[in-house]
Design an enzyme around this catalytic site. Structure first.
Site, PDB file in Angstrom:
ATOM      1  CD  GLU A  47      -2.167  -2.064   1.821  1.00 54.49           C
ATOM      2  OE1 GLU A  47      -3.164  -2.802   1.789  1.00 54.49           O
ATOM      3  OE2 GLU A  47      -1.124  -2.349   2.437  1.00 54.49           O
ATOM      4  CB  THR A  48       1.468   3.993  -2.029  1.00 55.88           C
ATOM      5  OG1 THR A  48       2.539   3.095  -2.332  1.00 55.88           O
ATOM      6  CG2 THR A  48       1.973   5.417  -2.054  1.00 55.88           C
TER       7      THR A  48
END
Length: 279
Positions: A47-48
């Site tokens: 995830e970002t």
């Protein structure tokens, strides 16, 4: 393009490189959805996140969460990591001792649990046993296990769409060598109990190949759903620690506490990289 503050943190660990990394772009105002998606694919992390001003007056900040395969309405390790990054960048919550995060699933409360941050598990959107025979058959094929090894199959969906499989023990969980092609379309968590008396009560693994993450190192949203199920059904105590990531060479620790009608999911956050990114 402009330079923006950037942080990369390791979540659910007090020791760098042993948890689940998270990339955080501060002050993401002006970035398009396609730019966010492109950057998330480029980081190639599970995830970002992108921090934005809130649109709800009750929230302290807003976050958008992307995997390499698309956007999520909620995720746990990005919640803890984003909150840590926001506070470290001089974020000031409206309420003493509590931060309120706005994301696509709604408002999520975060508090300090000693040295750790912990988020209040959002309500399950879907719960109860998985009744569809075709889904059970797909899970068996995906995990390459027999029907007798699958003790329970449960919906624990708090936004991402999690389904959870209970196996006989932690050793069975760690022994899995999944078939990711057979798993197409599933967001599947697996859990099994460790022998009594150890540091951790459960071993957890999370598989999300449809989002470009065949196995996630440590997964807060899944553990939140698991905790609500396991504690609610009397399969776990009100306080326990889950281990996750061993199959990937990590040593994540998720600290669970049921208190006052709520389930809190806590973990350490360790900063690793700070600087700027040009987007």
């Amino acid at each position: 393009m402009s330079e923006r503050r950037f942080s990369q943190l390791d979540v659910f660990t007090a020791q760098p490189l042993r948890g689940n990394p998270l990339a955080v772009v501060h002050d993401a105002t002006g970035l398009s959805e396609s730019q966010m998606a492109d950057f998330a694919r480029w980081t190639n992390l599970s995830e970002t996140t992108f921090l934005l001003p809130p649109t709800d007056a009750q929230a302290d900040y807003r976050v958008r969460i992307f995997t390499p395969g698309g956007e999520l309405p909620f995720a746990g390790h990005p919640t803890l990591g984003s909150c840590h990054a926001w506070l470290a960048a001089s974020g000031r919550p409206q309420r003493e001792g509590e931060v309120v995060q706005q994301c696509a699933v709604g408002l999520v409360r975060i508090r300090r649990d000693g040295a750790r941050l912990a988020f209040a598990a959002p309500p399950l959107r879907r719960s109860g046993p998985v009744q569809e025979p075709a889904l059970r058959a797909q899970v068996l094929a995906s995990l390459k296990i027999t029907d007798t090894q699958l003790l329970r199959l449960q919906w624990v969906d708090n936004g991402p769409g999690w389904m959870a499989a209970l196996l006989p023990d932690a050793a069975s969980v760690l022994a899995l060598r999944p078939d990711f092609q057979a798993m197409a379309g599933l967001k599947l968590g697996v859990v099994g109990a460790h022998p009594a008396g150890g540091e951790c009560q459960f071993e957890v693994r999370a598989f999300v190949p449809s989002l470009g993450v065949p196995e996630d190192p440590v997964t807060g949203s899944l553990n939140a759903g698991l905790a609500q199920w396991l504690i609610g059904d009397g399969l776990a105590s009100a306080r326990y620690v889950a281990a996750q990531g061993a199959a990937l060479g990590r040593a994540g620790r998720v600290h669970v506490l049921a208190e006052g009608g709520e389930v809190w999911i806590g973990g350490d956050v360790t900063p690793v990289v700070s600087g700027t990114v040009t987007l």
